[in-house]
Design a protein around this motif. Structure first.
Motif, PDB file in Angstrom:
ATOM      1  N   SER A  29     -11.245  -1.080   2.893  1.00  0.00           N
ATOM      2  CA  SER A  29     -10.718  -0.039   3.761  1.00  0.00           C
ATOM      3  C   SER A  29     -10.897  -0.460   5.221  1.00  0.00           C
ATOM      4  N   LEU A  30      -9.775  -0.515   5.942  1.00  0.00           N
ATOM      5  CA  LEU A  30      -9.858  -0.856   7.360  1.00  0.00           C
ATOM      6  C   LEU A  30     -10.551   0.242   8.158  1.00  0.00           C
ATOM      7  N   TYR A  31     -10.391   1.480   7.706  1.00  0.00           N
ATOM      8  CA  TYR A  31     -11.023   2.588   8.414  1.00  0.00           C
ATOM      9  C   TYR A  31     -12.539   2.549   8.258  1.00  0.00           C
ATOM     10  N   ALA A  32     -13.017   2.130   7.103  1.00  0.00           N
ATOM     11  CA  ALA A  32     -14.466   1.983   6.912  1.00  0.00           C
ATOM     12  C   ALA A  32     -15.010   0.877   7.816  1.00  0.00           C
ATOM     13  N   ALA A  33     -14.245  -0.192   7.961  1.00  0.00           N
ATOM     14  CA  ALA A  33     -14.669  -1.277   8.854  1.00  0.00           C
ATOM     15  C   ALA A  33     -14.706  -0.806  10.305  1.00  0.00           C
ATOM     16  N   ALA A  34     -13.699  -0.028  10.713  1.00  0.00           N
ATOM     17  CA  ALA A  34     -13.679   0.491  12.085  1.00  0.00           C
ATOM     18  C   ALA A  34     -14.840   1.447  12.318  1.00  0.00           C
ATOM     19  N   PHE A  35     -15.154   2.265  11.314  1.00  0.00           N
ATOM     20  CA  PHE A  35     -16.274   3.190  11.446  1.00  0.00           C
ATOM     21  C   PHE A  35     -17.600   2.428  11.511  1.00  0.00           C
ATOM     22  N   LEU A  73     -17.555  -0.155  22.133  1.00  0.00           N
ATOM     23  CA  LEU A  73     -16.679   0.980  21.841  1.00  0.00           C
ATOM     24  C   LEU A  73     -15.209   0.599  22.021  1.00  0.00           C
ATOM     25  N   ILE A  74     -14.910  -0.181  23.037  1.00  0.00           N
ATOM     26  CA  ILE A  74     -13.545  -0.677  23.214  1.00  0.00           C
ATOM     27  C   ILE A  74     -13.150  -1.537  22.027  1.00  0.00           C
ATOM     28  N   ASN A  75     -14.046  -2.391  21.571  1.00  0.00           N
ATOM     29  CA  ASN A  75     -13.802  -3.218  20.394  1.00  0.00           C
ATOM     30  C   ASN A  75     -13.532  -2.347  19.179  1.00  0.00           C
ATOM     31  N   SER A  76     -14.298  -1.300  19.003  1.00  0.00           N
ATOM     32  CA  SER A  76     -14.106  -0.386  17.886  1.00  0.00           C
ATOM     33  C   SER A  76     -12.760   0.322  17.968  1.00  0.00           C
ATOM     34  N   ALA A  77     -12.356   0.722  19.156  1.00  0.00           N
ATOM     35  CA  ALA A  77     -11.060   1.376  19.338  1.00  0.00           C
ATOM     36  C   ALA A  77      -9.912   0.424  19.010  1.00  0.00           C
ATOM     37  N   ILE A  78     -10.058  -0.840  19.368  1.00  0.00           N
ATOM     38  CA  ILE A  78      -9.030  -1.830  19.046  1.00  0.00           C
ATOM     39  C   ILE A  78      -8.915  -2.008  17.537  1.00  0.00           C
ATOM     40  N   VAL A  79     -10.038  -2.078  16.844  1.00  0.00           N
ATOM     41  CA  VAL A  79     -10.013  -2.221  15.383  1.00  0.00           C
ATOM     42  C   VAL A  79      -9.400  -0.984  14.740  1.00  0.00           C
ATOM     43  N   LEU A  80      -9.722   0.202  15.236  1.00  0.00           N
ATOM     44  CA  LEU A  80      -9.135   1.426  14.696  1.00  0.00           C
ATOM     45  C   LEU A  80      -7.625   1.462  14.936  1.00  0.00           C
ATOM     46  N   LEU A  81      -7.185   1.048  16.110  1.00  0.00           N
ATOM     47  CA  LEU A  81      -5.761   0.993  16.409  1.00  0.00           C
ATOM     48  C   LEU A  81      -5.053   0.008  15.487  1.00  0.00           C
ATOM     49  N   MET A  82      -5.676  -1.130  15.230  1.00  0.00           N
ATOM     50  CA  MET A  82      -5.096  -2.093  14.300  1.00  0.00           C
ATOM     51  C   MET A  82      -5.015  -1.524  12.889  1.00  0.00           C
ATOM     52  N   ALA A  83      -6.018  -0.746  12.476  1.00  0.00           N
ATOM     53  CA  ALA A  83      -5.994  -0.127  11.152  1.00  0.00           C
ATOM     54  C   ALA A  83      -4.845   0.864  11.040  1.00  0.00           C
ATOM     55  N   VAL A  84      -4.614   1.628  12.085  1.00  0.00           N
ATOM     56  CA  VAL A  84      -3.506   2.592  12.073  1.00  0.00           C
ATOM     57  C   VAL A  84      -2.170   1.863  12.016  1.00  0.00           C
ATOM     58  N   ILE A  85      -2.027   0.803  12.795  1.00  0.00           N
ATOM     59  CA  ILE A  85      -0.774   0.037  12.797  1.00  0.00           C
ATOM     60  C   ILE A  85      -0.517  -0.583  11.426  1.00  0.00           C
ATOM     61  N   VAL A  86      -1.543  -1.150  10.806  1.00  0.00           N
ATOM     62  CA  VAL A  86      -1.380  -1.740   9.480  1.00  0.00           C
ATOM     63  C   VAL A  86      -1.001  -0.674   8.458  1.00  0.00           C
ATOM     64  N   THR A  87      -1.592   0.508   8.548  1.00  0.00           N
ATOM     65  CA  THR A  87      -1.251   1.601   7.630  1.00  0.00           C
ATOM     66  C   THR A  87       0.198   2.038   7.810  1.00  0.00           C
ATOM     67  N   VAL A  88       0.643   2.140   9.048  1.00  0.00           N
ATOM     68  CA  VAL A  88       2.031   2.526   9.309  1.00  0.00           C
ATOM     69  C   VAL A  88       2.995   1.466   8.771  1.00  0.00           C
ATOM     70  N   ILE A  89       2.672   0.209   8.983  1.00  0.00           N
ATOM     71  CA  ILE A  89       3.525  -0.865   8.475  1.00  0.00           C
ATOM     72  C   ILE A  89       3.567  -0.860   6.953  1.00  0.00           C
ATOM     73  N   LYS A  90       2.439  -0.642   6.297  1.00  0.00           N
ATOM     74  CA  LYS A  90       2.420  -0.567   4.833  1.00  0.00           C
ATOM     75  C   LYS A  90       3.253   0.593   4.330  1.00  0.00           C
ATOM     76  N   GLN A  91       3.158   1.746   4.980  1.00  0.00           N
ATOM     77  CA  GLN A  91       3.952   2.909   4.578  1.00  0.00           C
ATOM     78  C   GLN A  91       5.443   2.663   4.786  1.00  0.00           C
ATOM     79  N   TYR A  92       5.794   1.962   5.847  1.00  0.00           N
ATOM     80  CA  TYR A  92       7.188   1.650   6.130  1.00  0.00           C
ATOM     81  C   TYR A  92       7.745   0.666   5.101  1.00  0.00           C
ATOM     82  N   ASN A  93       6.946  -0.330   4.712  1.00  0.00           N
ATOM     83  CA  ASN A  93       7.408  -1.322   3.752  1.00  0.00           C
ATOM     84  C   ASN A  93       7.483  -0.757   2.334  1.00  0.00           C
ATOM     85  N   ASN A  94       6.715   0.259   2.018  1.00  0.00           N
ATOM     86  CA  ASN A  94       6.749   0.865   0.687  1.00  0.00           C
ATOM     87  C   ASN A  94       7.986   1.722   0.463  1.00  0.00           C
ATOM     88  N   LYS A  95       8.650   2.132   1.537  1.00  0.00           N
ATOM     89  CA  LYS A  95       9.845   2.983   1.400  1.00  0.00           C
ATOM     90  C   LYS A  95      11.086   2.177   1.151  1.00  0.00           C
TER      91      LYS A  95
END
Length: 95
Positions: A29-35, A73-95
Motif C-alpha cells: 500500500s502506497l498510503y501505508a508507506a506515506a503514513f 514533512l515535505i518528503n512525506s507530502a511528495i510521497v502522498l501526492l505520488m500515491a494519489v497520482i498512481v491511484t488515479v492512473i490505475k483507476q483510469y487504466n482499469n476503465k
C-alpha cells in the motif's frame, strides 16, 4: 555547523524513504508507506531537535531540529501526492 545539519537532513530523508519502501513491500500500500514516512518525520524531527540542543546548547537551537522535521514533512507530502497520482492512473487504466 550548518553542514552537519544538512547531512543530518539527507541521512534522515534516506532512512525514512528506505523504511517507507520496506513498509510498502510488506503491506503493498502506497498510503501505508506515506503514513510511515509521515510518522518518521515527527520522530526524526524530535531527534534532530534534541541533537541540536545538545550540540549548540542554545534555546533557539530547537529550530534546527524543526527544520529537519519540516523537510521530512515535505518528503512525506511528495510521497502522498505520488500515491494519489498512481491511484488515479490505475483507476483510469482499469476503465
Amino acid at each position: 555547523m550548518a553542514t552537519f545539519f544538512l547531512m543530518l537532513i539527507g541521512f534522515f530523508i534516506i532512512i525514512s524513504n528506505v523504511v517507507g519502501f520496506i513498509s510498502y513491500k510488506k503491506k503493498k500500500s502506497l498510503y501505508a508507506a506515506a503514513f510511515t514516512i509521515l510518522i518518521l518525520a515527527a520522530l526524526f524531527g524530535a531527534i534532530g531537535g534534541i541533537l541540536a540542543l545538545l550540540i549548540i546548547r542554545d534555546a533557539f537551537a530547537i529550530f534546527y531540529g524543526l527544520q529537519v522535521g519540516y523537510y521530512l514533512l515535505i518528503n512525506s507530502a511528495i510521497v502522498l501526492l505520488m500515491a494519489v497520482i498512481v491511484t488515479v492512473i490505475k483507476q483510469y487504466n482499469n476503465k
